[in-house]
Structure formats: C-alpha cells, structure tokens
Scaffold this motif. Structure first.
Motif, PDB file in Angstrom:
ATOM      1  N   GLN A 102     -34.371 -13.656  42.225  1.00  0.00           N
ATOM      2  CA  GLN A 102     -33.389 -12.585  42.135  1.00  0.00           C
ATOM      3  C   GLN A 102     -32.053 -13.024  42.724  1.00  0.00           C
ATOM      4  O   GLN A 102     -30.990 -12.726  42.181  1.00  0.00           O
ATOM      5  N   ALA A 103     -32.106 -13.756  43.851  1.00  0.00           N
ATOM      6  CA  ALA A 103     -30.874 -14.269  44.451  1.00  0.00           C
ATOM      7  C   ALA A 103     -30.148 -15.209  43.490  1.00  0.00           C
ATOM      8  O   ALA A 103     -28.920 -15.185  43.380  1.00  0.00           O
ATOM      9  N   GLN A 104     -30.916 -16.033  42.771  1.00  0.00           N
ATOM     10  CA  GLN A 104     -30.306 -16.932  41.793  1.00  0.00           C
ATOM     11  C   GLN A 104     -29.653 -16.152  40.658  1.00  0.00           C
ATOM     12  O   GLN A 104     -28.584 -16.530  40.156  1.00  0.00           O
ATOM     13  N   SER A 105     -30.279 -15.035  40.277  1.00  0.00           N
ATOM     14  CA  SER A 105     -29.679 -14.182  39.243  1.00  0.00           C
ATOM     15  C   SER A 105     -28.362 -13.585  39.718  1.00  0.00           C
ATOM     16  O   SER A 105     -27.405 -13.475  38.947  1.00  0.00           O
ATOM     17  N   PHE A 106     -28.312 -13.196  40.992  1.00  0.00           N
ATOM     18  CA  PHE A 106     -27.043 -12.701  41.543  1.00  0.00           C
ATOM     19  C   PHE A 106     -25.991 -13.817  41.530  1.00  0.00           C
ATOM     20  O   PHE A 106     -24.833 -13.589  41.175  1.00  0.00           O
ATOM     21  N   LYS A 149     -26.702  -7.231  37.641  1.00  0.00           N
ATOM     22  CA  LYS A 149     -25.727  -6.348  38.264  1.00  0.00           C
ATOM     23  C   LYS A 149     -26.470  -5.208  38.942  1.00  0.00           C
ATOM     24  O   LYS A 149     -27.325  -4.569  38.325  1.00  0.00           O
ATOM     25  N   VAL A 150     -26.141  -4.960  40.194  1.00  0.00           N
ATOM     26  CA  VAL A 150     -26.768  -3.881  40.942  1.00  0.00           C
ATOM     27  C   VAL A 150     -25.671  -3.031  41.549  1.00  0.00           C
ATOM     28  O   VAL A 150     -24.758  -3.554  42.187  1.00  0.00           O
ATOM     29  N   ASN A 151     -25.752  -1.739  41.339  1.00  0.00           N
ATOM     30  CA  ASN A 151     -24.774  -0.808  41.897  1.00  0.00           C
ATOM     31  C   ASN A 151     -25.500   0.168  42.809  1.00  0.00           C
ATOM     32  O   ASN A 151     -26.262   1.011  42.347  1.00  0.00           O
ATOM     33  N   LEU A 152     -25.288   0.021  44.104  1.00  0.00           N
ATOM     34  CA  LEU A 152     -25.901   0.914  45.087  1.00  0.00           C
ATOM     35  C   LEU A 152     -24.845   1.819  45.709  1.00  0.00           C
ATOM     36  O   LEU A 152     -24.941   2.194  46.883  1.00  0.00           O
ATOM     37  N   ASN A 153     -23.842   2.153  44.921  1.00  0.00           N
ATOM     38  CA  ASN A 153     -22.770   3.020  45.386  1.00  0.00           C
ATOM     39  C   ASN A 153     -23.341   4.337  45.894  1.00  0.00           C
ATOM     40  O   ASN A 153     -24.154   4.970  45.231  1.00  0.00           O
ATOM     41  N   GLY A 154     -22.920   4.737  47.084  1.00  0.00           N
ATOM     42  CA  GLY A 154     -23.429   5.963  47.693  1.00  0.00           C
ATOM     43  C   GLY A 154     -24.392   5.716  48.826  1.00  0.00           C
ATOM     44  O   GLY A 154     -24.631   6.607  49.647  1.00  0.00           O
ATOM     45  N   LEU A 155     -24.948   4.505  48.899  1.00  0.00           N
ATOM     46  CA  LEU A 155     -25.824   4.162  50.009  1.00  0.00           C
ATOM     47  C   LEU A 155     -25.007   3.629  51.185  1.00  0.00           C
ATOM     48  O   LEU A 155     -23.904   3.109  51.027  1.00  0.00           O
ATOM     49  N   VAL A 156     -25.587   3.763  52.369  1.00  0.00           N
ATOM     50  CA  VAL A 156     -24.901   3.378  53.608  1.00  0.00           C
ATOM     51  C   VAL A 156     -25.820   2.497  54.437  1.00  0.00           C
ATOM     52  O   VAL A 156     -27.006   2.814  54.618  1.00  0.00           O
ATOM     53  N   LEU A 203     -22.658  -5.040  46.445  1.00  0.00           N
ATOM     54  CA  LEU A 203     -23.616  -4.039  45.977  1.00  0.00           C
ATOM     55  C   LEU A 203     -23.036  -2.623  45.976  1.00  0.00           C
ATOM     56  O   LEU A 203     -23.694  -1.685  45.518  1.00  0.00           O
ATOM     57  N   GLY A 204     -21.824  -2.466  46.498  1.00  0.00           N
ATOM     58  CA  GLY A 204     -21.209  -1.145  46.551  1.00  0.00           C
ATOM     59  C   GLY A 204     -21.657  -0.293  47.718  1.00  0.00           C
ATOM     60  O   GLY A 204     -21.451   0.927  47.732  1.00  0.00           O
ATOM     61  N   ILE A 205     -22.283  -0.917  48.713  1.00  0.00           N
ATOM     62  CA  ILE A 205     -22.792  -0.202  49.884  1.00  0.00           C
ATOM     63  C   ILE A 205     -21.696  -0.070  50.938  1.00  0.00           C
ATOM     64  O   ILE A 205     -20.989  -1.028  51.237  1.00  0.00           O
ATOM     65  N   GLU A 209     -29.625  -3.588  35.272  1.00  0.00           N
ATOM     66  CA  GLU A 209     -28.565  -2.904  35.988  1.00  0.00           C
ATOM     67  C   GLU A 209     -29.171  -1.755  36.768  1.00  0.00           C
ATOM     68  O   GLU A 209     -29.867  -0.912  36.184  1.00  0.00           O
ATOM     69  N   CYS A 210     -28.959  -1.737  38.084  1.00  0.00           N
ATOM     70  CA  CYS A 210     -29.568  -0.725  38.941  1.00  0.00           C
ATOM     71  C   CYS A 210     -28.506   0.230  39.435  1.00  0.00           C
ATOM     72  O   CYS A 210     -27.456  -0.196  39.889  1.00  0.00           O
TER      73      CYS A 210
END
Length: 303
Positions: free
Chosen positions: A20-24, A30-37, A60-62, A300-301
């Motif tokens: 997964q790290a290699q994919s990043f 693409k992973v969007n964790l917008n809204g997490l803290v 990640l949008g964190i 895409e998450c």
C-alpha cells in the motif's frame, strides 16, 4: 487497530502495508480522510518521524491537533494517561505517541481510538522498521536469505530490536555489530566484527550512538569510527549491490564517514522519503480496521 510493536503484525499484514505504501509512492492510490483529526504526542525530540507523520496527514487530508510537552499540562504534572484521555475526549480519531518510557502503551489499554507507537524508550519503533523494510524491498524485491548487519548502539536502539525481529521473521539472516558495553544479549543473533559485516552483508544498517541514554559516559568518536563505524576503506570492501542504511539523525564522522552519507549505495535519504508513504499506509489501515472508513473498489477512500 493499534500499531504498538512489530509483533502486532503478521507477515501478510507487513507485506500488505508495504504494497500500500508503494501504491501511495507511485500515486496509484488516492485516499481522502478529510474531516478526521489526529494528534501527535511527542515527549522526546524528533525531526523525521514527527514531520513525516505531519506530511502523511497533510497528504491524507487529516487535520492535526497541536501539542507541545513544554506548553501543555504535562509541565504541571499531568500523566500520560490523562493527557491521552483528554485528547480522546476532545474527539481525535487517532494518536501517535513517542515517549521515553519503554512499553508506555501498557497503561493505555482502555482507549477507543487507535494508538500508533512513534517510539517507546529503548523498546520498539515499528513505523521506522516498516519504512526500512520498504526501502530494502525496493532494493532487493525480497527479504529471504538477505544478509543484514545491524551495527552500532544495539543496547539502546529501539530500531535495532524492531528490525532484527521483523527481518528475521521475513527470512533474512541477522548479525549484529557493537562494542561490548553496547551489546544486548537478549537479542538472539550473533555478533560479528565490522570488517566482516562490511565484507559480506547485503544490507549494512548503521545506528546512531545515543549519547542521551549513556548517563553522561563519554567515548572517543574517532576511535569509534575506526573500530565500529563505516569508513571509506570498509565501504570499498562491500559487495557491488549492497546498500547502506541509517535511521538518522546521522552523527557524521562517528557511525559513518561523512562522504558516504550521500554516496551512490546510501539509502539514508530514500528511507526518509519512504517514511511519508509508509505512515500514510499505517494511518489508513489503523483507521480502516477501526471502522472509520470503507475502501472503494476504485482505490479511492472517502469518509
């Protein structure tokens, strides 16, 4: 899911994280964790680990809660437990902790959010181990039968412990190099001299001399380089495809001759680069297994 030590992960899970790290890294995921803290609680100094977690969260949008030991209630005597419970109560979704107490996490068993261990005293450093594994896999595409020498301040190194056990589990042959008073006899791996390590290792992993854990006892830096460090002469003895690693910060001229830090076979700065991608993978997996998000079929998450 917590990540506290390398034994928390099966070999299959390790390889999943590396993939997964290699994919990043290759921008295939693409992973969007917008809204997490998240919250980074660093009770010991850090440059690479702390900043790479910050960069991983940024990608990640964190959003991150700010924390400083010096300006927090820790300076008033607040315990680690109460600080962490406060951050959980405020609504953080995960916490990364670096703390000088070995196995500090054993007092935090009743949390309902993931904890990622950023280093526990002289215990373990699982996220560093995973980025090291990623760097080795990029170089050799395997771990089985690789000759790995871990060299330096073994006794005080959490990196040495995490890597020695993880690499051994994955099939590598582990040998250690250290001056006698910095050896850790609890590690079930043979000690060899530095010349032998340079001559036949595929991976020469150097460790920082951790002066802050030596109780003020000094040592001769030049003598240490000549006996236990990577000199230019020893680098010339290394096999053609072998690599140099170091978790950093590097004491130039102590663990390694300064001219070798950025030499063609050195992976030191590549390790730092990989630290961002492996920490992206760790964060997303800790949150995913805790039910915070579900992965879509197109990789895409979103929350």
């Amino acid at each position: 899911m917590n990540l506290l030590k390398m034994d928390d992960l099966t070999n299959h899970e390790i390889n999943e994280l590396l993939n997964q790290a290699q994919s990043f890294k290759e921008e295939k995921q693409k992973v969007n964790l917008n809204g997490l803290v998240g919250a980074l609680l660093f009770y010991e100094p850090s440059t690479r680990t702390k900043l790479s977690f910050e960069m991983a969260c940024h990608k990640l949008g964190i959003k991150l809660l700010s924390f400083s030991k010096e300006t927090s209630s820790v300076s008033k005597g607040e315990s680690l437990y109460d600080t962490v419970k406060t951050i959980e109560a405020l609504g953080a979704d995960f916490i990364v902790i670096r703390h000088p107490e070995k196995r500090y996490f054993e007092q935090l068993t009743d949390l309902n959010i993931p904890i990622i261990n950023g280093g526990d005293g002289t215990g373990e450093h699982p996220t560093q181990s995973l980025l090291d594994l990623m760097t080795i896999k990029e170089s050799f595409n395997q771990f089985d039968q690789l000759q790995v020498a871990i060299c330096g301040d073994i006794k005080h190194s959490r990196v040495a412990k995490s890597n020695a056990y993880a690499l051994s589990r994955l099939g590598a042959n582990i040998r250690l190099v250290a001056k006698e008073k910095w050896q850790d006899e609890q590690l079930p791996f043979p000690y060899i001299d530095m010349d032998q390590a340079a001559l036949d290792s595929d991976v020469l992993m150097l460790l920082r001399v951790q002066k802050e854990r030596h109780g003020g006892v000094s040592y001769d830096q030049q003598s240490y380089l000549e006996q236990f460090g990577l000199t230019i002469k020893r680098e010339q003895m290394m096999k053609d495809n072998s690599i140099i690693m170091h978790p950093a910060p590097v004491n130039r001229g102590v663990e390694i001759d300064s001219s070798l830090v950025e030499s063609p076979r050195s992976k030191i700065f590549e390790q730092m680069n990989n630290g961002v991608f492996i920490r992206q993978a760790i964060i997303t997996n800790c949150l995913q297994k805790g039910g915070a998000f579900h992965e879509n079929s197109d990789s895409e998450c979103q929350v």
